[in-house]
Design a protein around this motif. Structure first.
Motif, PDB file in Angstrom:
ATOM      1  N   UNK A 140      34.823  46.183  50.510  1.00 45.05           N
ATOM      2  CA  UNK A 140      34.421  46.102  49.111  1.00 45.05           C
ATOM      3  C   UNK A 140      35.238  45.054  48.376  1.00 45.05           C
ATOM      4  N   UNK A 141      34.555  44.192  47.596  1.00 43.40           N
ATOM      5  CA  UNK A 141      35.221  43.238  46.725  1.00 43.40           C
ATOM      6  C   UNK A 141      35.381  43.863  45.344  1.00 43.40           C
ATOM      7  N   UNK A 142      36.577  43.751  44.773  1.00 49.64           N
ATOM      8  CA  UNK A 142      36.881  44.302  43.454  1.00 49.64           C
ATOM      9  C   UNK A 142      37.653  43.259  42.658  1.00 49.64           C
ATOM     10  N   UNK A 143      37.350  43.148  41.366  1.00 47.12           N
ATOM     11  CA  UNK A 143      38.102  42.255  40.490  1.00 47.12           C
ATOM     12  C   UNK A 143      38.779  43.088  39.408  1.00 47.12           C
ATOM     13  N   UNK A 144      39.930  42.633  38.952  1.00 46.54           N
ATOM     14  CA  UNK A 144      40.653  43.312  37.879  1.00 46.54           C
ATOM     15  C   UNK A 144      41.162  42.285  36.889  1.00 46.54           C
ATOM     16  N   UNK A 145      41.262  42.654  35.621  1.00 41.45           N
ATOM     17  CA  UNK A 145      41.783  41.743  34.602  1.00 41.45           C
ATOM     18  C   UNK A 145      43.301  41.732  34.570  1.00 41.45           C
ATOM     19  N   UNK A 146      43.913  42.567  35.357  1.00 40.55           N
ATOM     20  CA  UNK A 146      45.365  42.541  35.533  1.00 40.55           C
ATOM     21  C   UNK A 146      45.696  41.854  36.847  1.00 40.55           C
ATOM     22  N   UNK A 147      46.650  42.409  37.568  1.00 40.19           N
ATOM     23  CA  UNK A 147      46.990  41.881  38.886  1.00 40.19           C
ATOM     24  C   UNK A 147      46.578  42.876  39.960  1.00 40.19           C
TER      25      UNK A 147
END
Length: 407
Positions: A140-147
């Motif tokens: 699964x690819x996941x993006x976050x606005x933090x780190x």
């Protein structure tokens, strides 16, 4: 030697010859000799270096979820290790040299992209992940606005593993049309389509741990913007069937304080057809949405009748259309065709698309859309009046039956 003994001898010799020719498991490695990686986080530091963070199973403390014996400790089920390099490959190589045992990436379940890395483009990671045979295409690819490193060290109670918790949150969102399937295979399919605008599940850290926060919108490999969980259903209605979403509309009763109550609808499912309409040099899109819904909560004093149902259906259709147009306007402002209109045009009229492909970036912000949204409001034995209407100070019993049935 008898004939039977001679035959058995020949058969035995043939079997031995076959077995000697079969390759053995010469590269077999015991589980105890491996570091099983469950999640990989990719961040970009302020000096443009790449930091890779891994979640690795700790064999000594990970028995709880698998054996059911309750001996595992949640905080010690995995260990987190990270390393920095000029590329992902270099960081992973340094990490492999730093930790005892060989890194085993075939069971990796999640790839997390931090904000800085994603905004500068994940194309470099896609090339690495597509070529490396150690990774499976169902991660699964996941993006976050933090780190990514912060996300991988947040609480995931009651789960033992961050990777398991992340996948569970995304899958729950997919069931309610508030998230998207962003496995590597699915993401790459969107990446390679004419629209070139894949979407990715978005997770963030919160006080109580990891929470789902809608989806990240990509223009090619560059992270451009995001939609919240409440906005995602409106986007998905352009492209696919949706299910189990909720819409709340403020009550307009004069006796009800503004914002104090709302009427809630559960959209059971919707189906959409998108049709391009070409008029000279102008391209418009016609979006036809059909679905069914039911009432989850009534406004105080509301009385379901055939007339009010018709009124509510019109109000619901109008609200859904407004939500879709609001999201589409935002996409046009970002110049990101996340509704995949270019894919529709390519399928319906490939010759025309070839003529417009290189101009689509300039055309998309000016595309006009016409909507036809009709959602049927089901009744399925719904009580004819809300509880506040049925209340009687004299203690009289409520009216029997459903709407249209005499008390």
């Amino acid at each position: 030697m008898t004939m039977g003994q001679h035959t058995r001898w020949i058969v035995s010799a043939l079997l031995m010859g076959i077995l000697l020719g079969v390759p053995g498991c010469k590269d077999l490695r015991e589980v105890d000799d491996l570091n099983i990686v469950l999640a990989v986080g990719i961040d970009e530091t302020q000096d443009q270096r790449i930091r890779v963070t891994t979640e690795i199973v700790d064999p000594a403390n990970s028995r709880g979820p698998s054996s059911g014996a309750g001996t595992g400790k949640r905080d010690e089920a995995t260990i987190t290790r990270q390393q920095t390099g000029s590329t992902i490959e270099e960081a992973v190589g340094l990490l492999d040299e730093e930790v005892p045992r060989k890194l085993f990436l075939a069971h990796n379940s999640v790839i997390i992209f931090g904000h800085n890395y994603a905004t500068h483009g994940i194309d470099r990671a896609l090339d690495y992940l597509e070529r490396n045979r150690s990774y499976r295409r169902n991660q699964l690819f996941v993006v976050t606005d933090g780190t990514a490193s912060d996300l991988m060290t947040s609480s995931v109670t009651p789960e033992f593993y961050h990777a398991t918790a992340m996948r569970s949150l995304v899958e729950q969102g997919m069931h309610k049309s508030t998230a998207v399937n962003s496995t590597q295979l699915s993401f790459m399919k969107q990446y390679l389509r004419p629209s070139h605008t894949p979407a990715m599940a978005r997770l963030e850290t919160a006080k109580n741990g990891i929470v789902p926060e809608g989806i990240g919108l990509f223009d090619g490999g560059q992270y451009k913007d995001y939609l919240t969980s409440a906005e995602v259903p409106a986007l998905l209605r352009f492209m696919q069937d949706t299910q189990q979403t909720e819409i709340t509309i403020p009550c307009t009763n004069k006796e009800t304080p503004q914002g104090d109550m709302s009427q809630t609808y559960r959209i059971l499912h919707t189906h959409t057809n998108v049709t391009p309409q070409v008029h000279g040099n102008e391209i418009r899109f016609f979006v036809n949405v059909r679905g069914q819904a039911e009432i989850s909560r009534l406004c105080p004093g509301s009385k379901p009748t055939p007339q009010t149902y018709s009124k509510w259906e019109i109000q619901l259709d109008h609200t859904l259309q407004e939500q879709m147009q609001r999201v589409f306007t935002r996409l046009q402002k970002d110049d990101v065709d996340s509704v995949h209109f270019s894919d529709v045009l390519y399928k319906r009229n490939p010759i025309l698309w070839q003529q417009m492909a290189h101009q689509w970036k300039e055309l998309f912000p000016h595309i006009q859309v016409t909507y036809d949204v009709q959602v049927q409001l089901l009744r399925h034995g719904l009580a004819s009046k809300s509880p506040d209407v049925e209340y009687s100070p004299e203690g009289l019993p409520p009216h029997a039956g459903r709407e249209g049935v005499a008390p």
